[in-house]
Motif scaffolding. Structure first.
Motif, PDB file in Angstrom:
ATOM      1  N   GLU A 448       0.819  -1.203   0.000  1.00 27.70           N
ATOM      2  CA  GLU A 448       0.000   0.000   0.000  1.00 27.70           C
ATOM      3  C   GLU A 448       0.859   1.262   0.000  1.00 27.70           C
ATOM      4  O   GLU A 448       0.518   2.259  -0.620  1.00 27.70           O
ATOM      5  CB  GLU A 448      -0.939   0.002   1.208  1.00 27.70           C
ATOM      6  N   LEU A 449       1.981   1.222   0.710  1.00 27.76           N
ATOM      7  CA  LEU A 449       2.901   2.355   0.667  1.00 27.76           C
ATOM      8  C   LEU A 449       3.449   2.539  -0.748  1.00 27.76           C
ATOM      9  O   LEU A 449       3.544   3.664  -1.243  1.00 27.76           O
ATOM     10  CB  LEU A 449       4.052   2.150   1.650  1.00 27.76           C
ATOM     11  N   ASP A 450       3.763   1.446  -1.388  1.00 25.38           N
ATOM     12  CA  ASP A 450       4.263   1.510  -2.767  1.00 25.38           C
ATOM     13  C   ASP A 450       3.201   2.074  -3.702  1.00 25.38           C
ATOM     14  O   ASP A 450       3.509   2.851  -4.623  1.00 25.38           O
ATOM     15  CB  ASP A 450       4.678   0.109  -3.218  1.00 25.38           C
ATOM     16  N   ARG A 451       1.946   1.735  -3.461  1.00 28.86           N
ATOM     17  CA  ARG A 451       0.843   2.189  -4.313  1.00 28.86           C
ATOM     18  C   ARG A 451       0.508   3.659  -4.082  1.00 28.86           C
ATOM     19  O   ARG A 451       0.206   4.398  -5.028  1.00 28.86           O
ATOM     20  CB  ARG A 451      -0.401   1.321  -4.050  1.00 28.86           C
ATOM     21  N   LEU A 452       0.555   4.101  -2.833  1.00 28.24           N
ATOM     22  CA  LEU A 452       0.025   5.418  -2.488  1.00 28.24           C
ATOM     23  C   LEU A 452       1.085   6.437  -2.077  1.00 28.24           C
ATOM     24  O   LEU A 452       0.791   7.628  -1.992  1.00 28.24           O
ATOM     25  CB  LEU A 452      -0.994   5.287  -1.345  1.00 28.24           C
ATOM     26  N   GLY A 453       2.294   5.980  -1.807  1.00 27.80           N
ATOM     27  CA  GLY A 453       3.318   6.889  -1.319  1.00 27.80           C
ATOM     28  C   GLY A 453       3.749   7.906  -2.366  1.00 27.80           C
ATOM     29  O   GLY A 453       3.647   7.670  -3.572  1.00 27.80           O
ATOM     30  N   ASP A 454       4.242   9.039  -1.898  1.00 25.60           N
ATOM     31  CA  ASP A 454       4.765  10.065  -2.793  1.00 25.60           C
ATOM     32  C   ASP A 454       5.967   9.500  -3.557  1.00 25.60           C
ATOM     33  O   ASP A 454       6.921   9.020  -2.948  1.00 25.60           O
ATOM     34  CB  ASP A 454       5.188  11.286  -1.973  1.00 25.60           C
ATOM     35  N   PRO A 455       5.943   9.530  -4.881  1.00 23.79           N
ATOM     36  CA  PRO A 455       7.038   8.927  -5.658  1.00 23.79           C
ATOM     37  C   PRO A 455       8.412   9.481  -5.308  1.00 23.79           C
ATOM     38  O   PRO A 455       9.400   8.741  -5.256  1.00 23.79           O
ATOM     39  CB  PRO A 455       6.657   9.246  -7.107  1.00 23.79           C
ATOM     40  N   ALA A 456       8.495  10.787  -5.063  1.00 23.98           N
ATOM     41  CA  ALA A 456       9.793  11.374  -4.724  1.00 23.98           C
ATOM     42  C   ALA A 456      10.282  10.853  -3.377  1.00 23.98           C
ATOM     43  O   ALA A 456      11.460  10.529  -3.214  1.00 23.98           O
ATOM     44  CB  ALA A 456       9.689  12.903  -4.706  1.00 23.98           C
ATOM     45  N   ALA A 457       9.379  10.767  -2.391  1.00 25.33           N
ATOM     46  CA  ALA A 457       9.760  10.264  -1.076  1.00 25.33           C
ATOM     47  C   ALA A 457      10.193   8.808  -1.150  1.00 25.33           C
ATOM     48  O   ALA A 457      11.179   8.395  -0.524  1.00 25.33           O
ATOM     49  CB  ALA A 457       8.598  10.427  -0.097  1.00 25.33           C
ATOM     50  N   LEU A 458       9.454   8.007  -1.920  1.00 22.52           N
ATOM     51  CA  LEU A 458       9.811   6.601  -2.065  1.00 22.52           C
ATOM     52  C   LEU A 458      11.157   6.446  -2.764  1.00 22.52           C
ATOM     53  O   LEU A 458      11.950   5.562  -2.415  1.00 22.52           O
ATOM     54  CB  LEU A 458       8.727   5.859  -2.844  1.00 22.52           C
ATOM     55  N   ALA A 459      11.425   7.300  -3.731  1.00 16.81           N
ATOM     56  CA  ALA A 459      12.712   7.227  -4.435  1.00 16.81           C
ATOM     57  C   ALA A 459      13.867   7.510  -3.475  1.00 16.81           C
ATOM     58  O   ALA A 459      14.917   6.854  -3.538  1.00 16.81           O
ATOM     59  CB  ALA A 459      12.728   8.223  -5.591  1.00 16.81           C
ATOM     60  N   ILE A 460      13.676   8.467  -2.577  1.00 16.99           N
ATOM     61  CA  ILE A 460      14.713   8.767  -1.590  1.00 16.99           C
ATOM     62  C   ILE A 460      14.903   7.596  -0.637  1.00 16.99           C
ATOM     63  O   ILE A 460      16.043   7.183  -0.351  1.00 16.99           O
ATOM     64  CB  ILE A 460      14.358  10.046  -0.811  1.00 16.99           C
ATOM     65  N   LEU A 461      13.798   7.027  -0.155  1.00 24.45           N
ATOM     66  CA  LEU A 461      13.889   5.873   0.747  1.00 24.45           C
ATOM     67  C   LEU A 461      14.675   4.734   0.101  1.00 24.45           C
ATOM     68  O   LEU A 461      15.551   4.134   0.717  1.00 24.45           O
ATOM     69  CB  LEU A 461      12.486   5.379   1.122  1.00 24.45           C
ATOM     70  N   ARG A 462      14.337   4.451  -1.145  1.00 25.14           N
ATOM     71  CA  ARG A 462      14.993   3.327  -1.829  1.00 25.14           C
ATOM     72  C   ARG A 462      16.459   3.621  -2.119  1.00 25.14           C
ATOM     73  O   ARG A 462      17.302   2.717  -2.043  1.00 25.14           O
ATOM     74  CB  ARG A 462      14.230   3.009  -3.108  1.00 25.14           C
ATOM     75  N   ALA A 463      16.760   4.876  -2.443  1.00 27.74           N
ATOM     76  CA  ALA A 463      18.152   5.231  -2.711  1.00 27.74           C
ATOM     77  C   ALA A 463      19.005   5.098  -1.452  1.00 27.74           C
ATOM     78  O   ALA A 463      20.133   4.583  -1.494  1.00 27.74           O
ATOM     79  CB  ALA A 463      18.229   6.654  -3.253  1.00 27.74           C
TER      80      ALA A 463
END
Length: 480
Positions: A448-463
């Motif tokens: 659900e986080l992957d589906r709804l999370g802010d793409p920029a925030a998720l990109a930072i988390l993954r980086a």
């Protein structure tokens, strides 16, 4: 089933080396001993593991992490195993080890001068409370699982609780941190500094990361003066809008004395009374909403606290914010009021299957959100009951949707229940809120986080995750 033997010579070499490093108390492969730690507290997730590792100190954690990196063995850190999102449970592959911090349970120091405590990750929250109290101090974070929750787990999930309104979550209470990084290096910033401009505040990368960026081994925590007096109030009101106005009044009149402000509907109080033997309603009449307020003071403010509480109630009555109220006359009654609040979740579970959501919206929007959400879900999903309760002061709502009477738990949760949760998360996101307010993402809400999370925030988390853990061995399948 516990898988106790890795495949191939390299796996066998890892097991032999880990056993030699930690000894029989620190490296356990016995299936019966490991089995209780393979299922999460809610019973929703069960996995397998090569072994249960229980290092005795930070040096052993670091050496074990280096060994795991060399053999590509995933690590699932685990504190009290009392999390709500499956964040400390291994997957079903059987390739990972569980790394328990429960043996690392020393309180290294309680400093009355700096009002801080330095303790290891395995320290139980209640033990920390007792150690601080013995020195005339307190750790201002409490929750229902204080008898099993550990300091490391609380930090890793950025836990909240009933005192966030005044003191904030764990992010605000961690002054210093020690952790083992995925390559086995020890990150040591236990000594707190009031001012430090050497780049990022790196400890904040680890707080709330659920063991995916490193393993918290110790922390220096903020303490407060012991409570010398408290007043616990219970009030009835007709809607959450008036409860919100009552909160604003309490903040204006009582200032820093306001420590807790909880709301619950009549349904939740009735459920607790049916579930808990001997439970009594604080007020004679039913009310649409009930409000639990706690005011506290240290020695300097103790004498003024009763008058402050009385003034709050008088003005709330005069302005029509409450219909009835009472003040706990003693500590026994004060604890009884809090027991009613803390028993809501098990009482609601006893009614039947329910989809339970730990969500938040901007504080000022909570009354409007509840007013719109409850009838919406009860209409769209006939036979269900939508129940909201929680921490009005910080916008954290526990939104439970109870299944229709007689529903089969497994089939309802997998069908309508899953669809309901998706809809709840969609609505929360549309209102600018969070799908996880205080229990973490774990594996329960990862998709659900992957589906709804802010793409920029998720990109930072993954980086950040990839930079720190390029092999992907730290708590795989959780958070990101």
């Amino acid at each position: 089933m516990v898988e106790t033997l890795a495949q191939g010579a390299d796996g066998a070499a890892f097991l032999e080396a880990a056993a030699a490093l930690l000894g029989p108390k620190g490296f356990i492969t016995d299936p019966e001993t490991v089995a209780p730690w393979l299922t999460d507290w809610r019973g929703r997730f069960t996995g397998r593991a090569l072994a249960l590792a229980a290092p005795a100190n930070t040096g052993e954690v670091a050496a074990l992490v280096r060994l795991c990196a060399a053999h590509h063995i995933p690590i699932v850190p685990q504190g009290g195993n009392s999390g709500m999102s499956g964040g400390a449970t291994p997957d079903e592959s059987g390739h990972a080890i569980i790394l328990s911090l429960r043996r690392m349970n020393a309180i290294r120091a309680v400093d009355t001068a700096t009002r801080s405590a330095t303790c290891e990750a395995g320290v139980i929250l209640q033990v920390l409370h007792e150690a601080a109290a013995a020195r005339g101090l307190r750790f201002p974070l409490s929750l229902g699982g204080k008898g099993s929750a550990t300091v490391g787990g609380l930090i890793s999930t950025n836990a909240g609780g009933t005192q966030v309104l005044r003191h904030g979550s764990m992010r605000a209470l961690v002054l210093g941190l020690e952790a083992v990084l995925p390559d086995g290096q020890v990150f040591d910033q236990l000594v707190p500094l009031k001012k430090d401009n050497r780049g990022f505040d790196l400890k904040q990368v680890l707080i709330g990361s659920e063991g995916t960026m490193g393993i918290v081994t110790a922390a220096t925590l903020k303490l407060e003066p012991a409570i010398a007096a408290r007043e616990v109030l219970w009030a009835g009101t007709e809607d959450l809008f008036k409860a919100r106005e009552l909160l604003l009044l309490a903040q204006r009149l009582t200032g820093p004395a306001l420590e807790g402000f909880e709301v619950m509907p009549q349904h939740s109080l009735d459920a607790v009374r049916a579930y808990l033997p001997g439970a009594r309603a604080p007020l004679e009449q039913d009310h649409a909403w009930h409000v639990l307020i706690e005011l506290v003071a240290d020695a300097d403010g103790a004498e003024r606290l009763p008058d402050l509480a009385q003034r709050l109630l008088e003005e709330a009555f005069e302005t029509g914010l409450i219909a009835d109220a009472t003040m706990a006359p003693n500590e026994t009654q004060a604890e009884a009021f809090w027991t009613l609040r803390e028993t809501i979740s098990p009482a609601e579970r006893a009614i039947g299957p329910a989809m339970q959501h730990d969500i938040s919206v901007p504080v000022e929007k909570m009354p409007a959100f509840v007013e719109e959400a409850v009838p919406l879900f009860e209409t769209q999903w006939p036979g269900t009951q939508a129940i909201c309760f929680g921490h009005l002061g910080d916008g954290n709502i526990h939104f439970h949707v109870i299944a229709p009477p007689g529903a089969d738990r497994a089939s309802w949760e997998a069908g309508d229940g899953k669809a309901i949760s998706r809809q709840v998360h969609d609505m929360v996101t549309a209102w600018g809120g969070s799908i996880s307010a205080e229990h973490g993402i774990g594996q329960l809400k990862r998709d659900e986080l992957d589906r709804l999370g802010d793409p920029a925030a998720l990109a930072i988390l993954r980086a950040v995750k990839h930079a720190l853990d390029p092999l992907g061995l730290m708590n795989p399948g959780k958070l990101v």
